[in-house]
Design a protein around this motif. Structure first.
Motif, PDB file in Angstrom:
ATOM      1  N   TRP A  48      42.509  42.314  35.709  1.00  0.00           N
ATOM      2  CA  TRP A  48      42.245  42.260  34.273  1.00  0.00           C
ATOM      3  C   TRP A  48      43.523  41.969  33.498  1.00  0.00           C
ATOM      4  CZ3 TRP A  48      44.610  45.398  30.685  1.00  0.00           C
ATOM      5  CH2 TRP A  48      45.347  46.470  31.222  1.00  0.00           C
ATOM      6  N   SER A  49      44.654  42.370  34.051  1.00  0.00           N
ATOM      7  CA  SER A  49      45.929  42.192  33.356  1.00  0.00           C
ATOM      8  C   SER A  49      46.600  40.870  33.680  1.00  0.00           C
ATOM      9  CB  SER A  49      46.871  43.339  33.711  1.00  0.00           C
ATOM     10  OG  SER A  49      47.139  43.353  35.100  1.00  0.00           O
ATOM     11  N   GLY A  50      45.992  40.110  34.590  1.00  0.00           N
ATOM     12  CA  GLY A  50      46.541  38.792  34.903  1.00  0.00           C
ATOM     13  C   GLY A  50      47.359  38.727  36.175  1.00  0.00           C
ATOM     14  N   GLY A  99      38.721  46.203  37.439  1.00  0.00           N
ATOM     15  CA  GLY A  99      39.897  45.471  36.995  1.00  0.00           C
ATOM     16  C   GLY A  99      40.943  45.203  38.049  1.00  0.00           C
ATOM     17  N   VAL A 100      40.801  45.796  39.238  1.00  0.00           N
ATOM     18  CA  VAL A 100      41.813  45.624  40.291  1.00  0.00           C
ATOM     19  C   VAL A 100      41.241  44.735  41.390  1.00  0.00           C
ATOM     20  CG1 VAL A 100      43.254  46.806  41.979  1.00  0.00           C
ATOM     21  CG2 VAL A 100      42.768  47.891  39.780  1.00  0.00           C
ATOM     22  N   VAL A 101      42.028  43.791  41.841  1.00  0.00           N
ATOM     23  CA  VAL A 101      41.570  42.876  42.878  1.00  0.00           C
ATOM     24  C   VAL A 101      41.547  43.578  44.231  1.00  0.00           C
ATOM     25  CG1 VAL A 101      42.084  40.743  44.125  1.00  0.00           C
ATOM     26  CG2 VAL A 101      42.419  40.855  41.643  1.00  0.00           C
ATOM     27  N   ARG A 102      40.464  43.361  44.952  1.00  0.00           N
ATOM     28  CA  ARG A 102      40.351  43.835  46.331  1.00  0.00           C
ATOM     29  C   ARG A 102      39.944  42.653  47.194  1.00  0.00           C
ATOM     30  NH1 ARG A 102      43.115  47.347  44.916  1.00  0.00           N
ATOM     31  NH2 ARG A 102      42.608  49.561  44.694  1.00  0.00           N
ATOM     32  N   THR A 103      40.348  42.678  48.444  1.00  0.00           N
ATOM     33  CA  THR A 103      40.084  41.531  49.307  1.00  0.00           C
ATOM     34  C   THR A 103      38.749  41.608  50.034  1.00  0.00           C
ATOM     35  OG1 THR A 103      41.258  42.550  51.151  1.00  0.00           O
ATOM     36  CG2 THR A 103      42.544  41.145  49.673  1.00  0.00           C
TER      37      THR A 103
END
Length: 123
Positions: free
Chosen positions: A53-55, A101-105
């Motif tokens: 979310w923060s880029g 908002g946090v990327v997970r694989t």
């Protein structure tokens, strides 16, 4: 729930470029992490990269330095710029979103998915 639609796929020769678009509706993407996955015939779906979310961005080793993910919150859209394409990049590409908002694989951690767009790279 957010609805996602991918576009921009197509056929390109090795070394070429494509830009995929993931357009969202239903909810704003600004608080979501968005990831791109791909699935080649006969293979499991794999993580390509994502943007928080923060880029903040992260990429699979196989595409690092060639692919770039960006987002335009005003347009509720995320992009996947793919350069120096290789035949092994051929796959159906999907975007997916998760609200924390946090990327997970892991694809298991994403609730909302697009329908996919085909990318074919010829040698």
């Amino acid at each position: 729930q957010v609805q996602l639609v991918e576009s921009g796929g197509g056929s390109v020769q090795a070394g070429g470029s494509l830009r995929l678009t993931c357009a969202a509706s239903g909810r704003t993407l600004s608080n979501y992490a968005v990831a791109w996955f791909r699935q080649a015939p006969g293979k499991e779906r794999e993580f390509v990269g994502g943007i928080s979310w923060s880029g903040n961005t992260g990429y699979a080793d196989s595409v690092k330095g060639r692919f770039t993910i960006s987002r335009d919150n005003a347009k509720n859209t995320v992009y996947l710029q793919m350069n120096s394409l290789k035949p092994e990049d051929t796959a159906v590409y999907y975007c997916a979103a998760r609200p924390t908002g946090v990327v997970r694989t892991s694809d298991q951690l994403y609730d909302d998915w697009g329908q996919g767009t085909q990318v074919t790279v010829s040698s």
